[in-house]
Design a protein around this motif. Structure first.
Motif, PDB file in Angstrom:
ATOM      1  N   ASN A 151      -9.116  -3.386   4.972  1.00 56.68           N
ATOM      2  CA  ASN A 151      -7.852  -3.052   4.477  1.00 56.68           C
ATOM      3  C   ASN A 151      -6.893  -3.798   5.026  1.00 56.68           C
ATOM      4  O   ASN A 151      -5.745  -4.505   4.572  1.00 56.68           O
ATOM      5  N   HIS A 176       0.744  -1.194  -0.135  1.00 53.00           N
ATOM      6  CA  HIS A 176       0.171   0.132   0.010  1.00 53.00           C
ATOM      7  C   HIS A 176       0.941   1.349   0.137  1.00 53.00           C
ATOM      8  O   HIS A 176       1.744   1.532   0.803  1.00 53.00           O
ATOM      9  N   PHE A 193      -8.005   3.592   6.932  1.00 51.92           N
ATOM     10  CA  PHE A 193      -7.814   2.051   6.799  1.00 51.92           C
ATOM     11  C   PHE A 193      -8.854   1.488   7.645  1.00 51.92           C
ATOM     12  O   PHE A 193      -9.343   1.929   8.651  1.00 51.92           O
TER      13      PHE A 193
END
Length: 681
Positions: A435, A411, A431
């Motif tokens: 995630n 990410h 997040f």
């Protein structure tokens, strides 16, 4: 003072002869059938008994960053032993292990497999096996875990016990088994598992059975009248129902260690090597019948051993020398590491073993709080006598260890440290739990690499020993030990990895610096009266601002405009931008109003954000008056020393420092301010 005899009499009074004889019950075969009717669990298979043992401790739901939570089996918390062998984390992996046991208990096929615990060194594979062995031992001592075996009455009154502790029901001839089981199952109500009779007794008991069947003119029921049934207990120390096998040097390996060997002294007495009375049924598989066997580093076994392992797992049979295949009922658990498992995968001659193996990955812990629990269990006030462990010392060690096990996040903009914090349950802007789940899925080998807890435990011990003159060990001593040991760590594959681990030490130092600065700030600002005054002043100004009123100056008595500078100096501490100040102030007033409607009084401590902002503002106002930086020069006047002592006392009282470690941490933070690089959180 009590005498030795007094002590013995004290303990003797606690003994209960009735309980002893209940636990060491002996009776006839017919009486055993009555026991089976009352408690059909006595005839469970080894896998059924293992599954029931684990689930008897109960389970509970835990949130380990997975959506919906996970089921945690309380057995793996080691409640019977005060948590000494507790497994921290690994909830998903342990649930998978229990699922395999459940499948085996229901006879869906897993009972014919070798359970292979696979993971890096120090990932608690041996601890899991040890827990299972100790657990099944204790379970066999309890009424619900009772199991029975049998022996043969000799003419001289002695009893020859079955050497493999077989189930007495195995003495029933095959032609009559189904009828007996049907009748027992019809009479038994609410049995967890149906009563079945599988397998045959060992060669020695077959010999006695045939011999006595001839004496009774073929009436097997008469043979059973000469049988003595007794309850027995599983014990690793006594080699009853629990076996452990560890590979030795290849030249010294002998498969008879698993399946038993001929007793050459008795050949002269019985005249033949194939007489079962001249055979020792004491191999690890013989011993492990009705319980479990652990194979340590199972993939290092010689090929001859692996053939025995294949038959034991798939067919539930072993082949003792000079005898036909012999039935066994045991849970087979092996464990191995990554290099050995890769060799297995690349060896085409090992396909049969791979096909009969259920692999369960046992990785390192990747959640900081769980890794910290591992070290806190071993290094606490009971274990570390006369030595204080300063706050965050074990935490920085755990932080570094977990960082070495994580894969760099894909990410964009997410650091390795932030990833660790997400795994540990901290929320970060942008997040969600989905995630975090995605991050875990992307990391294929996370937890299967990195630093072992054993390495960290060794370095904690070094820090305690090498700093003998200090009353406490602190995080910097700990980090120095961790970094210094990397040079000689034999399990680090290359220099690039070693350098990467050293860089992670620097990241941990920066994180610790931020944490400890915040603690000192809070200790300096932990003046309740000053915080209450500052809060009251702030609330008065916010109230006037939101209601478009003026504030009376308590010194001059004049009405003035709300003090915008004061309000912003507090709000900026928690990153409230200029564009959001009105919203934040209305939020505070609405909160106070809601409390008032409920008849409650506002307390700044109940609002975490405001509490933090007030502490940071007070710290900025007070740090110069305390002259913390004077600690660096060691020139401290009496007034300043009194203020520093107050702060030190708060560190000791509120954060767990002792005098030496509190002084050290104040020195360290003072040096930061002296360099002029103090940083706002």
């Amino acid at each position: 003072m009590t005498t030795g005899q007094d002590l013995l009499e004290k303990f003797s009074a606690r003994q209960n002869a009735d309980t002893f004889w209940q636990e060491h019950w002996q009776g006839t075969f017919a009486e055993y059938l009555d026991i089976v009717r009352e408690n059909p669990g006595v005839v469970r298979t080894a896998h059924q008994r293992m599954y029931d043992m684990i689930t008897s401790y109960g389970d509970y739901s835990v949130d380990e960053g997975r959506r919906g939570g996970l089921k945690r089996y309380a057995f793996f918390d080691d409640p019977d032993n005060g948590g000494r062998d507790a497994i921290f984390g690994l909830t998903e992996e342990l649930a998978q292990l229990v699922s395999v046991f459940r499948s085996a208990a229901l006879k869906y096929g897993s009972e014919r497999r070798v359970l292979l615990l696979h993971g890096p060194v120090g990932s608690s594979k041996s601890t899991i096996a040890r827990l299972l062995k100790k657990g099944i031992e204790r379970y066999s001592l309890q009424p619900e875990g009772a199991l029975y075996t049998f022996g043969w009455k000799e003419k001289d009154g002695s009893i020859t016990w079955d050497p493999m502790n077989g189930d007495p029901l195995q003495l029933i001839p095959h032609a009559y088994r189904q009828e007996l089981c049907d009748q027992l199952n019809e009479e038994v109500q609410n049995a967890t598992y149906p009563i079945e009779i599988k397998g045959d007794v060992c060669p020695l008991s077959r010999f006695y059975f045939r011999e006595r069947l001839a004496e009774e003119n073929g009436d097997w029921t008469k043979v059973l009248e000469s049988i003595v049934v007794r309850r027995f207990f599983l014990s690793e120390a006594d080699r009853i129902g629990i076996g452990t096998f560890q590979p030795k040097d290849e030249k010294n390996q002998d498969s008879t260690e698993l399946t038993g060997d001929i007793n050459y002294r008795k050949i002269a007495e019985y005249g033949s090597e194939s007489d079962p009375r001249a055979f020792n049924f004491d191999g690890e598989f013989n011993v492990a019948n009705r319980g479990m066997i652990e194979f340590i580093e199972v993939l290092k076994l010689d090929v001859a051993f692996l053939y025995d392992l294949l038959g034991a797992s798939q067919e539930h049979k072993i082949k003792p020398k000079k005898f036909a295949q012999t039935d066994i009922d045991t849970v087979i658990i092996g464990h191995t590491n990554e290099p050995e498992y890769r060799k297995l995968q690349s060896n085409e001659f090992m396909e049969a073993l791979r096909d009969r193996t259920v692999k369960i990955d046992i990785p390192y812990v990747t959640k900081l709080s769980q890794e910290l629990s591992i070290y806190e269990k071993d290094y606490n006030s009971r274990r570390v006598r006369g030595k204080h462990i300063a706050p965050h010392t074990l935490e920085v060690a755990a932080l570094w260890a977990v960082l070495t096990r994580l894969e760099e996040p894909k990410h964009h903009g997410l650091t390795l440290l932030q990833k660790l914090k997400l795994y540990n349950g901290k929320s970060l802007p942008g997040f969600t739990m989905d995630n975090v789940d995605q991050l875990r899925k992307e990391a294929k080998h996370e937890g299967m690499q990195g630093i072992s807890p054993r390495y960290v435990q060794d370095k904690i011990s070094n820090a305690l020993v090498n700093n003998a003159d200090a009353t406490s060990i602190n995080p910097f001593m700990m980090l120095n030990e961790l970094e210094g040991g990397l040079k000689h760590h034999s399990l680090i594959p290359n220099e690039d990895t070693r350098d990467a681990y050293r860089r992670l030490i620097s990241i941990v130092k920066e994180e610790y610096t931020d944490v400890v600065k915040n603690e000192v700030q809070r200790a300096i600002a932990a003046d309740d009266e000053a915080l209450t005054r500052l809060c009251g002043n702030y609330i008065d100004n916010v109230k006037a601002y939101t209601q478009r009123e003026r504030v009376r100056n308590k010194f001059t008595g004049q009405d003035e405009q709300p003090d915008e500078r004061l309000m912003r100096s507090i709000e900026e501490r928690i990153d409230i931008p200029e564009t959001r100040k009105d919203d934040f102030r209305r939020e505070i007033m609405n909160y106070i109003g809601a409390l008032a409607l409920d008849g409650k009084k506002f307390d700044y401590k109940t609002n975490e954000r405001l509490h933090k902002a007030l502490e940071m503002k007070l710290f900025e106002d007070q740090k110069d008056t305390i002259k913390l930086t004077s600690l660096v020069s060691n020139v401290v006047d009496k007034d300043t020393q009194e203020k520093i002592d107050i702060v030190k006392g708060r560190l000791i009282r509120d954060f767990g420092y002792n005098d030496e470690s509190a002084h050290d941490v104040l020195q360290y933070v003072a040096s930061i301010f002296a360099r002029g690089d103090a940083k706002r959180d």
